[in-house]
Write a protein that holds these residues in place. Structure first.
Motif, short mmCIF file in Angstrom:
data_model
loop_
_atom_site.label_atom_id
_atom_site.label_comp_id
_atom_site.label_asym_id
_atom_site.label_seq_id
_atom_site.Cartn_x
_atom_site.Cartn_y
_atom_site.Cartn_z
N HIS A 183 16.96 36.53 55.50
CA HIS A 183 15.67 36.24 54.86
C HIS A 183 14.70 35.75 55.93
O HIS A 183 15.04 34.92 56.78
CB HIS A 183 15.85 35.16 53.80
N PRO A 184 13.44 36.23 55.93
CA PRO A 184 12.50 35.87 57.00
C PRO A 184 12.17 34.39 57.08
O PRO A 184 11.72 33.92 58.12
CB PRO A 184 11.25 36.71 56.66
N ARG A 185 12.40 33.64 55.99
CA ARG A 185 12.11 32.20 56.02
C ARG A 185 13.38 31.38 55.80
O ARG A 185 13.33 30.27 55.29
CB ARG A 185 11.06 31.87 54.95
N HIS A 186 14.51 31.93 56.21
CA HIS A 186 15.78 31.27 55.95
C HIS A 186 15.82 29.87 56.57
O HIS A 186 16.22 28.89 55.91
CB HIS A 186 16.94 32.11 56.50
N GLY A 187 15.43 29.74 57.82
CA GLY A 187 15.49 28.44 58.49
C GLY A 187 14.58 27.42 57.84
O GLY A 187 14.93 26.24 57.70
N GLU A 188 13.41 27.84 57.39
CA GLU A 188 12.44 26.95 56.77
C GLU A 188 12.86 26.49 55.39
O GLU A 188 12.66 25.32 55.01
CB GLU A 188 11.09 27.67 56.70
N LEU A 189 13.48 27.38 54.61
CA LEU A 189 13.77 27.10 53.20
C LEU A 189 15.21 26.66 52.95
O LEU A 189 15.51 26.18 51.85
CB LEU A 189 13.48 28.33 52.35
N ARG A 190 16.07 26.79 53.92
CA ARG A 190 17.50 26.58 53.69
C ARG A 190 17.81 25.21 53.10
O ARG A 190 18.54 25.10 52.11
CB ARG A 190 18.26 26.76 55.01
N ALA A 191 17.24 24.17 53.67
CA ALA A 191 17.53 22.82 53.17
C ALA A 191 17.06 22.64 51.73
O ALA A 191 17.75 22.03 50.91
CB ALA A 191 16.89 21.77 54.08
N HIS A 192 15.89 23.17 51.40
CA HIS A 192 15.36 23.06 50.04
C HIS A 192 16.23 23.83 49.05
O HIS A 192 16.52 23.35 47.94
CB HIS A 192 13.93 23.58 49.98
#
Length: 288
Positions: A183-192
């Motif tokens: 996913h293109p935003r995996h690192g940004e959204l993973r914790a959420h």
């Protein structure tokens, strides 16, 4: 059919939802702010149609039925009209027959039982007739179904028009993506995502969509006491503080993990709860 307004049970409740009364088989949105629904009673083998206002869910008309109780479906909606089709033969996928209706009232306008609908383009209805030499394309009047022009075999021209219509049809729609390492935003959204959903409880795909500080997720969990049956959950999270602003079970008992859990059209989030209730959230009204 029932229309329910929003309630205060969630901090971001639906603005409306429509219980279709049976399986909501298909939903199409018109270019003038209407929702056209195709409803099917799978046991009784009957189908009917309804129309509502997209803005507030108000029912314009309901329980439109045709002479054929089951082998009928929606072709297209637009320009203040909608078109239904029959089938060449029961249990066969080929469409045959064009029934034109006024979208605002549900009143019939014209019908042709011999032609197959192709699409509406630039104010005309395009249809096909099977002839000995192959498919023959006709341009019809959208007002009365009369033949305006015989185009003959026009595969290249038809393909160009279809491509233009497809580009227009999906303008303003956004869809969730599977959430994994690609996913293109995996690192940004993973914790959420992992704070809201336990990955070990997810069966199948975890679908996510995020924009302007809002994260929406949908996934299936197996029901422990009912082996092989699944709940589908939907959760919306405000990324600014990580708080859940909406959470609901949108399918109580699915026989397997499904797809196409929700979509966004302009400023609205839409999904169908328990296969029969069209539900709308207004993204511009969410708490901030």
């Amino acid at each position: 059919m029932k229309l329910f307004r929003k309630s205060a049970s969630q901090s971001w409740p639906p603005v409306w939802h429509i219980d279709a009364g049976a399986t909501l088989w298909r939903v199409l949105f018109s270019d003038d702010g209407h929702v056209l629904g195709e409803v099917r009673d799978l046991d009784a083998k009957t189908a009917w149609f309804f129309c509502a206002r997209e803005e507030d869910g108000t029912i314009r008309w309901n329980d439109l039925r045709t002479d054929e109780p089951w082998w009928v479906g929606i072709e297209e909606v637009g320009d203040g009209r909608f078109y239904l089709h029959g089938f060449r033969k029961p249990d066969m996928p080929q469409h045959r027959g064009i029934h034109a209706y006024d979208l605002a009232t549900g009143q019939p306008l014209w019908r042709n039982e011999e032609l197959a609908f192709l699409f509406v383009f630039d104010g005309s209805v395009y249809a096909a007739e099977e002839r000995f030499a192959g498919r023959h394309v006709l341009r019809l009047s959208r007002d009365d179904g009369s033949v305006v022009e015989e185009l003959g075999v026009q595969d290249d021209r038809i393909a160009v028009m279809r491509g233009m219509l497809n580009d227009q049809a999906f303008a303003g729609y956004r869809y969730p993506q599977p959430f994994d390492e690609t996913h293109p935003r995996h690192g940004e959204l993973r914790a959420h995502v992992h704070a809201a959903v336990r990955p070990d409880r997810v069966t199948g795909t975890l679908d996510v969509w995020s924009e302007d500080g809002l994260l929406v997720m949908a996934w299936h969990e197996e029901i422990a006491e009912k082996n092989g049956t699944y709940r589908q959950e939907l959760r919306a999270v405000d990324l600014a503080d990580g708080q859940t602003i909406f959470h609901d079970t949108i399918v109580d008992a699915a026989q397997g993990p499904g797809i196409d859990s929700f979509f966004i059209k302009h400023h609205r989030l839409y999904y169908v709860k328990n296969y029969r209730t069209l539900t709308a959230h207004d993204i511009s009204l969410r708490p901030r």
